[in-house]
Design a protein around this motif. Structure first.
Motif, PDB file in Angstrom:
ATOM      1  N   ARG A 332      -6.064 -20.699  10.889  1.00 32.01           N
ATOM      2  CA  ARG A 332      -5.526 -19.704  11.808  1.00 32.01           C
ATOM      3  C   ARG A 332      -5.669 -19.174  13.054  1.00 32.01           C
ATOM      4  NH1 ARG A 332      -2.557 -15.865   8.397  1.00 32.01           N
ATOM      5  NH2 ARG A 332      -2.645 -15.893   6.133  1.00 32.01           N
ATOM      6  N   SER A 333      -4.951 -19.120  13.779  1.00 32.19           N
ATOM      7  CA  SER A 333      -5.416 -18.634  15.135  1.00 32.19           C
ATOM      8  C   SER A 333      -5.080 -17.158  15.662  1.00 32.19           C
ATOM      9  CB  SER A 333      -4.598 -19.600  16.055  1.00 32.19           C
ATOM     10  OG  SER A 333      -3.298 -19.362  15.945  1.00 32.19           O
ATOM     11  N   LEU A 334      -4.645 -16.414  14.652  1.00 32.99           N
ATOM     12  CA  LEU A 334      -4.219 -15.082  15.098  1.00 32.99           C
ATOM     13  C   LEU A 334      -5.097 -14.072  13.942  1.00 32.99           C
ATOM     14  CD1 LEU A 334      -0.499 -15.420  15.116  1.00 32.99           C
ATOM     15  CD2 LEU A 334      -2.089 -15.233  17.021  1.00 32.99           C
ATOM     16  N   PRO A 335      -5.411 -12.871  14.517  1.00 29.80           N
ATOM     17  CA  PRO A 335      -6.149 -12.122  13.480  1.00 29.80           C
ATOM     18  C   PRO A 335      -5.173 -11.773  12.360  1.00 29.80           C
ATOM     19  CG  PRO A 335      -6.039 -11.321  15.990  1.00 29.80           C
ATOM     20  CD  PRO A 335      -5.072 -12.527  15.877  1.00 29.80           C
ATOM     21  N   VAL A 336      -5.991 -11.300  11.453  1.00 26.25           N
ATOM     22  CA  VAL A 336      -4.938 -11.119  10.179  1.00 26.25           C
ATOM     23  C   VAL A 336      -5.349  -9.527   9.900  1.00 26.25           C
ATOM     24  CG1 VAL A 336      -5.007 -11.297   7.495  1.00 26.25           C
ATOM     25  CG2 VAL A 336      -5.764 -13.231   8.809  1.00 26.25           C
ATOM     26  N   PHE A 337      -3.979  -9.054   9.602  1.00 25.61           N
ATOM     27  CA  PHE A 337      -4.016  -7.559   9.342  1.00 25.61           C
ATOM     28  C   PHE A 337      -4.462  -7.340   7.866  1.00 25.61           C
ATOM     29  CE2 PHE A 337      -0.861  -3.771   9.140  1.00 25.61           C
ATOM     30  CZ  PHE A 337      -1.981  -3.050   9.509  1.00 25.61           C
ATOM     31  N   ARG A 338      -5.410  -6.517   7.674  1.00 24.81           N
ATOM     32  CA  ARG A 338      -5.858  -6.198   6.254  1.00 24.81           C
ATOM     33  C   ARG A 338      -5.271  -5.150   5.559  1.00 24.81           C
ATOM     34  NH1 ARG A 338     -11.223  -8.586   6.375  1.00 24.81           N
ATOM     35  NH2 ARG A 338     -12.337  -8.650   8.317  1.00 24.81           N
ATOM     36  N   PHE A 339      -3.792  -5.367   5.438  1.00 22.04           N
ATOM     37  CA  PHE A 339      -3.386  -4.103   4.713  1.00 22.04           C
ATOM     38  C   PHE A 339      -1.902  -4.753   4.219  1.00 22.04           C
ATOM     39  CE2 PHE A 339       0.606  -1.262   5.253  1.00 22.04           C
ATOM     40  CZ  PHE A 339       0.207  -0.474   4.656  1.00 22.04           C
ATOM     41  N   GLU A 340      -1.569  -4.307   2.841  1.00 27.01           N
ATOM     42  CA  GLU A 340      -0.647  -4.941   2.198  1.00 27.01           C
ATOM     43  C   GLU A 340       0.251  -3.887   1.298  1.00 27.01           C
ATOM     44  OE1 GLU A 340       1.871  -7.924   0.924  1.00 27.01           O
ATOM     45  OE2 GLU A 340       0.282  -8.156   2.476  1.00 27.01           O
ATOM     46  N   THR A 341       1.587  -3.883   1.670  1.00 27.93           N
ATOM     47  CA  THR A 341       2.314  -2.865   0.828  1.00 27.93           C
ATOM     48  C   THR A 341       2.825  -4.046  -0.686  1.00 27.93           C
ATOM     49  OG1 THR A 341       4.110  -3.518   2.155  1.00 27.93           O
ATOM     50  CG2 THR A 341       3.119  -1.654   2.319  1.00 27.93           C
ATOM     51  N   LEU A 342       2.337  -3.438  -1.829  1.00 34.97           N
ATOM     52  CA  LEU A 342       2.717  -4.382  -3.061  1.00 34.97           C
ATOM     53  C   LEU A 342       4.050  -3.617  -3.324  1.00 34.97           C
ATOM     54  CD1 LEU A 342      -0.627  -4.484  -4.931  1.00 34.97           C
ATOM     55  CD2 LEU A 342       0.179  -5.967  -3.055  1.00 34.97           C
ATOM     56  N   LEU A 343       4.254  -2.525  -3.236  1.00 35.71           N
ATOM     57  CA  LEU A 343       5.478  -1.780  -3.375  1.00 35.71           C
ATOM     58  C   LEU A 343       5.892  -0.733  -2.649  1.00 35.71           C
ATOM     59  CD1 LEU A 343       8.121  -1.744  -5.497  1.00 35.71           C
ATOM     60  CD2 LEU A 343       6.807  -0.077  -6.921  1.00 35.71           C
ATOM     61  N   TRP A 344       7.122  -0.665  -1.974  1.00 34.85           N
ATOM     62  CA  TRP A 344       7.417   0.468  -1.274  1.00 34.85           C
ATOM     63  C   TRP A 344       8.789   0.891  -1.177  1.00 34.85           C
ATOM     64  CZ3 TRP A 344       3.626   3.047   1.966  1.00 34.85           C
ATOM     65  CH2 TRP A 344       3.946   4.195   2.564  1.00 34.85           C
ATOM     66  N   GLY A 345       9.156   2.223  -1.797  1.00 36.58           N
ATOM     67  CA  GLY A 345      10.578   2.236  -2.019  1.00 36.58           C
ATOM     68  C   GLY A 345      10.682   3.378  -3.080  1.00 36.58           C
ATOM     69  N   GLY A 346      11.966   3.922  -2.899  1.00 39.39           N
ATOM     70  CA  GLY A 346      12.085   5.331  -3.828  1.00 39.39           C
ATOM     71  C   GLY A 346      10.953   6.219  -3.628  1.00 39.39           C
ATOM     72  N   ASP A 347      10.410   6.807  -4.653  1.00 39.66           N
ATOM     73  CA  ASP A 347       9.588   7.849  -4.358  1.00 39.66           C
ATOM     74  C   ASP A 347       8.191   7.435  -4.839  1.00 39.66           C
ATOM     75  OD1 ASP A 347       9.780   7.579  -7.211  1.00 39.66           O
ATOM     76  OD2 ASP A 347       9.868   9.530  -7.542  1.00 39.66           O
ATOM     77  N   GLU A 348       7.972   6.172  -4.747  1.00 38.10           N
ATOM     78  CA  GLU A 348       6.644   5.629  -5.244  1.00 38.10           C
ATOM     79  C   GLU A 348       6.360   4.593  -4.081  1.00 38.10           C
ATOM     80  OE1 GLU A 348       6.122   3.738  -9.048  1.00 38.10           O
ATOM     81  OE2 GLU A 348       8.085   3.049  -8.727  1.00 38.10           O
ATOM     82  N   ALA A 349       4.914   4.167  -4.000  1.00 36.36           N
ATOM     83  CA  ALA A 349       4.446   3.081  -3.044  1.00 36.36           C
ATOM     84  C   ALA A 349       3.045   2.465  -3.645  1.00 36.36           C
ATOM     85  CB  ALA A 349       4.435   3.746  -1.649  1.00 36.36           C
ATOM     86  N   ILE A 350       2.725   1.443  -3.197  1.00 39.71           N
ATOM     87  CA  ILE A 350       1.392   0.954  -3.651  1.00 39.71           C
ATOM     88  C   ILE A 350       1.072   0.127  -2.645  1.00 39.71           C
ATOM     89  CG2 ILE A 350      -0.017  -0.509  -5.148  1.00 39.71           C
ATOM     90  CD1 ILE A 350       2.406  -0.233  -7.296  1.00 39.71           C
ATOM     91  N   ILE A 351      -0.209   0.539  -2.162  1.00 37.01           N
ATOM     92  CA  ILE A 351      -0.782  -0.355  -0.910  1.00 37.01           C
ATOM     93  C   ILE A 351      -2.180  -0.785  -1.042  1.00 37.01           C
ATOM     94  CG2 ILE A 351       0.542   0.906   0.890  1.00 37.01           C
ATOM     95  CD1 ILE A 351      -1.767   2.754   1.365  1.00 37.01           C
ATOM     96  N   VAL A 352      -2.664  -1.702  -0.498  1.00 39.85           N
ATOM     97  CA  VAL A 352      -3.857  -2.444  -0.606  1.00 39.85           C
ATOM     98  C   VAL A 352      -4.771  -2.600   0.854  1.00 39.85           C
ATOM     99  CG1 VAL A 352      -5.297  -4.160  -1.526  1.00 39.85           C
ATOM    100  CG2 VAL A 352      -3.283  -3.602  -2.622  1.00 39.85           C
ATOM    101  N   PHE A 353      -5.941  -2.383   0.713  1.00 41.10           N
ATOM    102  CA  PHE A 353      -6.657  -2.264   1.870  1.00 41.10           C
ATOM    103  C   PHE A 353      -8.248  -2.240   1.810  1.00 41.10           C
ATOM    104  CE2 PHE A 353      -5.900   2.040   0.824  1.00 41.10           C
ATOM    105  CZ  PHE A 353      -7.169   2.797   0.625  1.00 41.10           C
ATOM    106  N   PRO A 354      -8.984  -2.631   2.646  1.00 43.00           N
ATOM    107  CA  PRO A 354     -10.318  -3.036   2.469  1.00 43.00           C
ATOM    108  C   PRO A 354     -11.365  -1.474   2.011  1.00 43.00           C
ATOM    109  CG  PRO A 354      -9.856  -3.905   4.608  1.00 43.00           C
ATOM    110  CD  PRO A 354      -8.618  -3.185   4.070  1.00 43.00           C
ATOM    111  N   ALA A 355     -12.126  -1.648   1.417  1.00 39.14           N
ATOM    112  CA  ALA A 355     -12.864  -0.405   0.934  1.00 39.14           C
ATOM    113  C   ALA A 355     -13.476   0.331   2.185  1.00 39.14           C
ATOM    114  CB  ALA A 355     -13.847  -0.691  -0.026  1.00 39.14           C
ATOM    115  N   TRP A 356     -13.930  -0.357   3.299  1.00 38.08           N
ATOM    116  CA  TRP A 356     -14.662   0.281   4.457  1.00 38.08           C
ATOM    117  C   TRP A 356     -13.415   1.039   5.095  1.00 38.08           C
ATOM    118  CZ3 TRP A 356     -14.592  -5.275   4.072  1.00 38.08           C
ATOM    119  CH2 TRP A 356     -13.369  -5.770   4.907  1.00 38.08           C
ATOM    120  N   CYS A 357     -12.395   0.965   5.010  1.00 46.28           N
ATOM    121  CA  CYS A 357     -11.335   1.589   5.857  1.00 46.28           C
ATOM    122  C   CYS A 357     -11.001   3.110   4.924  1.00 46.28           C
ATOM    123  CB  CYS A 357      -9.730   0.854   5.944  1.00 46.28           C
ATOM    124  SG  CYS A 357     -10.158  -0.420   7.024  1.00 46.28           S
TER     125      CYS A 357
END
Length: 589
Positions: A332-357
């Motif tokens: 890879r030559s670009l920085p990686v964004f440490r954030f992911e949306t596993l589900l986002w819609g309706g009235d619920e959402a699930i996100i993943v991110f590093p513990a230090w954030c």
């Protein structure tokens, strides 16, 4: 004879379609498929109607359901039911004929991939004759779908028409290498972390389809297409996105300790009483219901937009020296964004991110879930949040389940649906999984009765910044004996209260123990705390009591939370070389 009907669609079995692997591309593809499933079924359904005489209107459409109004249908309900069934089960689940031999095989277009994935999703439909009362019709449909849901298996359906290769990799007795459930009937390109040569992996066609959709749907395009968010406008430089949970946490910033650097956070949040809100809107009529649905979708998208806009410029969320390789094996030559949306819609959402954030995420969410953003007519919409801090190797299906259970516990408390609240678990190891219900687990381990747990474990989001600041002040800095309070002393008080069954007691009962501890601690040592200007000032008894009493119903909860989040409160401090004292050993066991 023309008839009018109301129809509801519901997507279920999210674990079967999203969380059956820890591969982010498969999760991303399954999530996108479920997000678009109601729209796809509606489009298929409308294309089969006589457009000259039948009008089908989409009143609600989100990640899990759609409500449709139909006027002028020339037929009976049984005919409508059969037509709906055809639209979302064009063939039996698991019977996709597409089995790519190489990465370049099979369809590339996202819409075509979505159509191929659709039959393998679990989607239920129900229809009822329309009456003058939309809310009653909607309640009837929900009851019909509840019965159907109980009668529907949530399982991996083996294909009836699988096409197998002669390759020995396609042993019919061996499952897909990624989901370890379905029969393997497709070869898919799966890059390795150490070898730049392409690897071919035997997979199930359903998993291969989702992975192809997830890999082909570049995250920037996904955010733009689904939510209207142009990531490039906010980023200070071009960024790429993680391909695995390991990539989210690997190569942490230098100031992050080894303890924290190996963990990620799975955060689930769900709307409180959104169903009741929709019912009230339905009573007011179709226009109000449709307006309310669109408004909530807009608020949810604006929330995601505000979060991405801020975090994508934060170096704690960016890996500037990524270790993973791209799909073609190149670095890879670009920085990686440490954030992911596993589900986002309706009235619920699930996100993943590093513990230090963690602190950044919770404080920013508290601001973005506040009343000024979620005011709707005469009411304010609130959310319940469940947070799991765990190893990146922890099974995502179990992580999502635990996070959702924590959010449900926030709602179960008296008045819990009227405010934004958070509950969390900080797992110490990859196998540290509760073996019983969380309430039973907490009662057995800490001696806190179930009716006292809501006040003890729930933290209101509107004061999360103050609570975290108080915890950090109490924790101090490792190695600096004049800053903060010794961990061993806090643990000793915590254990004494726990052994006596007093942790969950209210202030009027437990105040003497806290006061005696504070007096003894502060009289013997003059502990200091950093002031606003960076200078050190003594912690007096009043400050200590205020810090340990953010909840009048459960003052000892502050001690418990501080100890559980001890390593995550370190901020820029690296505590990797901190010796393991008897307190640390106690927590590790």
């Amino acid at each position: 004879m023309e008839n009018n009907f109301r129809v509801q669609l519901m997507a279920t079995g999210f674990g079967h379609a999203i969380y059956d692997t820890n591969d982010l591309s498969v999760i991303r593809g399954g999530s996108r498929a479920l997000l678009n499933a109601p729209r796809l079924v509606f489009d298929n359904f409308r294309s089969k109607l006589n457009a000259d005489s039948v009008i089908a209107s989409l009143l609600i459409c989100d990640a899990s359901q759609a409500l449709i109004d139909i006027t002028g249908f020339d037929g009976e309900q049984a005919e409508l039911d059969r037509l709906l069934e055809v639209c979302h089960t064009a063939h039996v689940p698991g019977s996709n004929h597409w089995a790519p031999n190489y990465a370049s095989g099979g369809p590339e277009d996202a819409e075509e991939l979505l159509e191929l994935i659709l039959p393998d999703l679990t989607i239920l439909s129900a229809a009822t004759p329309a009456t003058d009362c939309l809310s009653n019709d909607w309640r009837t449909l929900r009851n019909m779908l509840a019965v159907k849901r109980l009668q529907t298996f949530t399982m991996v359906a083996p294909s009836r028409q699988l096409e197998f290769s002669d390759s020995p990799e396609f042993n019919r007795a061996m499952p897909c290498k990624l989901d370890n459930l379905r029969p393997r009937n497709a070869i898919y390109f799966l890059p390795t972390d150490t070898d730049e040569q392409s690897g071919l992996t035997p997979m199930s066609s359903f998993t291969a389809l989702r992975r192809k959709l997830g890999r082909g749907s570049r995250r920037k395009e996904y955010y733009l297409d689904q939510f209207g968010i142009d990531v490039d406008v906010y980023a200070q430089t071009n960024v790429s996105f993680a391909d695995s949970f390991e990539e989210i946490i690997e190569n942490p910033p230098t100031h992050v300790s080894d303890i924290v650097g190996s963990k990620m956070c799975v955060l689930y949040f769900d709307g409180n009483a959104f169903g009741r809100l929709f019912e009230n809107l339905a009573i007011q009529g179709i226009e109000e219901l449709s307006r309310g649905s669109q408004m909530i979708s807009r608020k949810r998208n604006e929330l995601l937009d505000r979060l991405i806009r801020k975090w994508i410029c934060d170096d704690n969320f960016l890996s500037h020296d990524p270790l993973r390789k791209k799909q073609d094996g190149k670095s890879r030559s670009l920085p990686v964004f440490r954030f992911e949306t596993l589900l986002w819609g309706g009235d619920e959402a699930i996100i993943v991110f590093p513990a230090w954030c963690l602190e950044t995420v919770l404080v920013d969410l508290s601001e973005n879930l506040a009343e000024n953003h979620w005011k709707m007519d005469e009411s304010t919409l609130t959310h319940a949040l469940g947070l799991l801090v765990c190893s990146h190797k922890f099974p995502i299906r179990d992580a999502r389940k635990l996070a959702a259970e924590l959010a449900d516990l926030c709602k179960a408390a008296p008045g819990g649906r009227d405010k934004n609240q958070l509950q969390y678990i900080n797992l110490q190891g990859t196998l540290d999984l509760p073996t019983r219900g969380l309430e039973d687990e907490r009662q057995a381990l800490l001696g806190i009765e179930k009716d006292r747990q809501a006040e003890f474990f729930s933290i209101e989001m509107n004061i999360i910044a103050e609570v975290l600041a108080g915890m950090k002040k109490l924790r101090g800095v490792s190695g600096e004996k004049t800053v903060g309070v010794p961990r061993a002393k806090l643990m000793r008080l915590h254990d004494q209260l726990s052994e006596a069954g007093r942790l969950g007691e209210c202030r009027s009962v437990i105040e003497q123990e806290i006061s005696d501890f504070a007096n003894d601690l502060l009289e013997k040592r003059g502990y200091l705390a950093p002031g606003i200007d960076g200078s050190l000032s003594p912690i007096d008894q009043f400050d200590f009591m205020e810090s340990t009493n953010y909840s009048a119903d459960a003052p000892a909860a502050f001690l418990h939370h501080t100890l559980k989040l001890w390593s995550l409160l370190a901020g820029g401090e690296n505590v990797a070389d901190e010796p393991m004292d008897e307190t640390t050993k106690h927590e590790a066991t």
